[in-house]
Design a protein around this motif. Sequence first.
Motif, PDB file in Angstrom:
ATOM      1  N   UNK A  24     -10.820   4.884  11.555  1.00 48.75           N
ATOM      2  CA  UNK A  24     -10.282   6.246  11.602  1.00 48.75           C
ATOM      3  C   UNK A  24      -9.152   6.351  12.624  1.00 48.75           C
ATOM      4  N   UNK A  25      -9.361   5.765  13.810  1.00 50.48           N
ATOM      5  CA  UNK A  25      -8.348   5.835  14.860  1.00 50.48           C
ATOM      6  C   UNK A  25      -7.071   5.105  14.472  1.00 50.48           C
ATOM      7  N   UNK A  26      -7.223   3.914  13.920  1.00 52.20           N
ATOM      8  CA  UNK A  26      -6.057   3.102  13.568  1.00 52.20           C
ATOM      9  C   UNK A  26      -5.253   3.744  12.439  1.00 52.20           C
ATOM     10  N   UNK A  27      -5.926   4.217  11.400  1.00 46.41           N
ATOM     11  CA  UNK A  27      -5.182   4.769  10.267  1.00 46.41           C
ATOM     12  C   UNK A  27      -4.521   6.097  10.643  1.00 46.41           C
ATOM     13  N   UNK A  28      -5.161   6.928  11.465  1.00 48.72           N
ATOM     14  CA  UNK A  28      -4.521   8.178  11.889  1.00 48.72           C
ATOM     15  C   UNK A  28      -3.274   7.884  12.718  1.00 48.72           C
ATOM     16  N   UNK A  29      -3.385   6.918  13.606  1.00 49.17           N
ATOM     17  CA  UNK A  29      -2.224   6.522  14.403  1.00 49.17           C
ATOM     18  C   UNK A  29      -1.096   6.007  13.513  1.00 49.17           C
ATOM     19  N   UNK A  78       6.477  10.234  11.367  1.00 48.47           N
ATOM     20  CA  UNK A  78       7.532  10.559  12.336  1.00 48.47           C
ATOM     21  C   UNK A  78       8.853   9.899  11.972  1.00 48.47           C
ATOM     22  N   UNK A  79       8.804   8.801  11.223  1.00 46.98           N
ATOM     23  CA  UNK A  79      10.035   8.143  10.781  1.00 46.98           C
ATOM     24  C   UNK A  79      10.772   8.948   9.718  1.00 46.98           C
ATOM     25  N   UNK A  80      10.067   9.851   9.043  1.00 47.13           N
ATOM     26  CA  UNK A  80      10.651  10.586   7.924  1.00 47.13           C
ATOM     27  C   UNK A  80      10.954  12.043   8.242  1.00 47.13           C
ATOM     28  N   UNK A  81      10.547  12.530   9.365  1.00 52.04           N
ATOM     29  CA  UNK A  81      10.824  13.921   9.699  1.00 52.04           C
ATOM     30  C   UNK A  81       9.918  14.408  10.812  1.00 52.04           C
ATOM     31  N   UNK A  82      10.074  15.669  11.140  1.00 53.36           N
ATOM     32  CA  UNK A  82       9.322  16.290  12.221  1.00 53.36           C
ATOM     33  C   UNK A  82       8.144  17.054  11.628  1.00 53.36           C
ATOM     34  N   UNK A  83       7.135  16.332  11.203  1.00 56.26           N
ATOM     35  CA  UNK A  83       5.963  16.940  10.570  1.00 56.26           C
ATOM     36  C   UNK A  83       4.907  17.256  11.620  1.00 56.26           C
ATOM     37  N   UNK A  84       4.210  18.353  11.420  1.00 54.03           N
ATOM     38  CA  UNK A  84       3.064  18.700  12.251  1.00 54.03           C
ATOM     39  C   UNK A  84       1.822  18.314  11.456  1.00 54.03           C
ATOM     40  N   UNK A  85       0.994  17.464  12.051  1.00 52.13           N
ATOM     41  CA  UNK A  85      -0.178  16.933  11.356  1.00 52.13           C
ATOM     42  C   UNK A  85      -1.434  17.535  11.968  1.00 52.13           C
ATOM     43  N   UNK A  89      -0.043  -1.948   8.393  1.00 51.17           N
ATOM     44  CA  UNK A  89       0.912  -2.385   7.369  1.00 51.17           C
ATOM     45  C   UNK A  89       0.640  -1.667   6.053  1.00 51.17           C
ATOM     46  N   UNK A  90      -0.619  -1.607   5.653  1.00 47.49           N
ATOM     47  CA  UNK A  90      -0.981  -0.938   4.404  1.00 47.49           C
ATOM     48  C   UNK A  90      -0.645   0.545   4.423  1.00 47.49           C
ATOM     49  N   UNK A  91      -0.951   1.219   5.522  1.00 50.54           N
ATOM     50  CA  UNK A  91      -0.672   2.651   5.645  1.00 50.54           C
ATOM     51  C   UNK A  91       0.824   2.921   5.631  1.00 50.54           C
ATOM     52  N   UNK A  92       1.576   2.133   6.372  1.00 53.59           N
ATOM     53  CA  UNK A  92       3.036   2.319   6.394  1.00 53.59           C
ATOM     54  C   UNK A  92       3.628   2.139   5.005  1.00 53.59           C
ATOM     55  N   UNK A  93       3.159   1.152   4.268  1.00 49.93           N
ATOM     56  CA  UNK A  93       3.681   0.920   2.918  1.00 49.93           C
ATOM     57  C   UNK A  93       3.271   2.014   1.940  1.00 49.93           C
TER      58      UNK A  93
END
Length: 191
Positions: free
Chosen positions: A59-64, A71-78, A167-171
């Motif tokens: 949970x911690x790793x995937x949320x991070x 954040x690479x794609x815009x200023x989103x509030x999560x 890597x999986x989450x970023x992709x």
Amino acid sequence: MKKILFYGLAASLIIISCKNLGSTLVKLNHSIKLKHVDRIVYFDPEVYPDFEGIKEPTHNVIYSAVSDELNNYGNYKIMHINNANIKYDSVDVNMIKESCLNNGAEIALVPKVKYFKVGLGKYVFSNQVIVSMKMYNNDGELVIENSYDTYKGSGRLLGSAENSIKIGTANVIKNMITELRSRNMTTPASE
């Protein structure tokens, strides 16, 4: 001449297929147009196999990884919703709607992480994972579903499960946003 055309066609197909190696677009609802997205509701992922020792670190790793990639794609509030016990294969649409309404969010992300099981033991895992994610709009409609297999995608045999999840989450997120933007289904976030 026929051999040159054949080899050229084969090389083109290989190059095109390598672009999305490991990534699978499971579903895309073309009829939905997303409005300007500023807020996102994020649910803790379903983790398979259901073993308590790996849930919290996953949970911690995937949320991070989700927050870093977005954040690479815009200023989103999560808005992170912990312990919602939302099942990936049978999502409660009313919970999605209510969570989006209460948090003023335009979309909701529902992830899943599946570890590969190797070996003969009950809890022997590999460092390879399949990260899957569903995106819903605030009306509870499924917009897009995508998954990424780290073994097929990057062919990683060494490294930690934490890096595989990142890597999986970023992709997954990159492929989802690319697909939505290429089909003009969303507007970019405010910078």
